[in-house]
Design a protein around this motif. Structure first.
Motif, mmCIF file in Angstrom:
data_model
loop_
_atom_site.group_PDB
_atom_site.id
_atom_site.type_symbol
_atom_site.label_atom_id
_atom_site.label_comp_id
_atom_site.label_asym_id
_atom_site.label_seq_id
_atom_site.Cartn_x
_atom_site.Cartn_y
_atom_site.Cartn_z
ATOM 1 N N ARG A 1 73.127 50.814 29.041
ATOM 2 C CA ARG A 1 73.290 50.443 27.636
ATOM 3 C C ARG A 1 72.795 51.517 26.661
ATOM 4 N N PRO A 2 71.653 52.188 26.892
ATOM 5 C CA PRO A 2 71.257 53.250 25.939
ATOM 6 C C PRO A 2 72.269 54.387 25.852
ATOM 7 N N MET A 3 72.854 54.746 26.979
ATOM 8 C CA MET A 3 73.877 55.800 26.936
ATOM 9 C C MET A 3 75.140 55.321 26.229
ATOM 10 N N LEU A 4 75.438 54.034 26.341
ATOM 11 C CA LEU A 4 76.575 53.470 25.620
ATOM 12 C C LEU A 4 76.356 53.587 24.116
ATOM 13 N N PHE A 5 75.177 53.231 23.661
ATOM 14 C CA PHE A 5 74.899 53.295 22.225
ATOM 15 C C PHE A 5 74.853 54.739 21.723
ATOM 16 N N LEU A 6 74.373 55.654 22.540
ATOM 17 C CA LEU A 6 74.387 57.068 22.156
ATOM 18 C C LEU A 6 75.822 57.572 22.029
ATOM 19 N N GLY A 7 76.654 57.242 23.001
ATOM 20 C CA GLY A 7 78.063 57.638 22.927
ATOM 21 C C GLY A 7 78.769 57.009 21.747
ATOM 22 N N MET A 8 78.427 55.747 21.460
ATOM 23 C CA MET A 8 79.033 55.072 20.309
ATOM 24 C C MET A 8 78.652 55.779 19.011
ATOM 25 N N VAL B 1 90.152 55.095 19.385
ATOM 26 C CA VAL B 1 90.569 55.116 20.787
ATOM 27 C C VAL B 1 89.377 55.413 21.685
ATOM 28 N N GLY B 2 88.544 56.350 21.276
ATOM 29 C CA GLY B 2 87.362 56.690 22.073
ATOM 30 C C GLY B 2 86.413 55.520 22.227
ATOM 31 N N LEU B 3 86.191 54.779 21.147
ATOM 32 C CA LEU B 3 85.313 53.611 21.230
ATOM 33 C C LEU B 3 85.914 52.535 22.118
ATOM 34 N N GLY B 4 87.204 52.334 22.017
ATOM 35 C CA GLY B 4 87.848 51.331 22.863
ATOM 36 C C GLY B 4 87.745 51.666 24.338
ATOM 37 N N VAL B 5 87.985 52.911 24.670
ATOM 38 C CA VAL B 5 87.891 53.336 26.066
ATOM 39 C C VAL B 5 86.451 53.232 26.560
ATOM 40 N N MET B 6 85.513 53.656 25.726
ATOM 41 C CA MET B 6 84.112 53.651 26.131
ATOM 42 C C MET B 6 83.608 52.227 26.386
ATOM 43 N N PHE B 7 83.854 51.322 25.459
ATOM 44 C CA PHE B 7 83.386 49.951 25.639
ATOM 45 C C PHE B 7 84.143 49.241 26.761
ATOM 46 N N GLY B 8 85.419 49.532 26.903
ATOM 47 C CA GLY B 8 86.184 48.934 27.996
ATOM 48 C C GLY B 8 85.642 49.339 29.355
ATOM 49 N N ASN B 9 85.337 50.617 29.504
ATOM 50 C CA ASN B 9 84.776 51.081 30.769
ATOM 51 C C ASN B 9 83.380 50.543 30.999
ATOM 52 N N TYR B 10 82.596 50.411 29.938
ATOM 53 C CA TYR B 10 81.256 49.837 30.091
ATOM 54 C C TYR B 10 81.353 48.386 30.558
ATOM 55 N N PHE B 11 82.247 47.614 29.955
ATOM 56 C CA PHE B 11 82.371 46.209 30.341
ATOM 57 C C PHE B 11 82.889 46.064 31.769
ATOM 58 N N GLN B 12 83.798 46.926 32.180
ATOM 59 C CA GLN B 12 84.266 46.881 33.569
ATOM 60 C C GLN B 12 83.122 47.181 34.531
ATOM 61 N N GLY B 13 82.329 48.193 34.210
ATOM 62 C CA GLY B 13 81.195 48.524 35.063
ATOM 63 C C GLY B 13 80.136 47.439 35.055
ATOM 64 N N ALA B 14 79.913 46.809 33.904
ATOM 65 C CA ALA B 14 78.915 45.742 33.821
ATOM 66 C C ALA B 14 79.356 44.519 34.614
#
Length: 74
Positions: free
Chosen positions: A47-54, A23-36
């Motif tokens: 993107r570096p913060m996305l990969f760190l969070g992942m 669930v955490g990965l889904g929310v994180m990537f979904g929010n990243y794609f919306q922001g992108a």
């Protein structure tokens, strides 16, 4: 209750951490794609913060898997 049944129940409960990681990965990537999509120029900076969070989220999921295996095979 049999000891083997208790191990299976404990391992199943330990695997609930994998649900949280998914669930955490889904929310994180979904929010990243919306922001992108809203601001494509800032996507490269985030993107570096996305990969760190992942990595941190996946580490917690793998930790839950290890705990489940420890319960199951000990």
């Amino acid at each position: 209750m049999d000891a083997a049944a208790a191990k299976y129940i404990g391992a199943g409960l330990a695997m609930l951490g994998m649900i949280g990681a998914g669930v955490g990965l889904g929310v994180m990537f979904g929010n990243y794609f919306q922001g992108a999509l809203r601001n494509p120029t800032a996507a490269a900076q985030e993107r570096p913060m996305l990969f760190l969070g992942m990595a941190l989220t996946e580490a917690l999921g793998i930790f839950a898997l290890v705990i489940a295996f420890l319960i199951l095979f000990s």
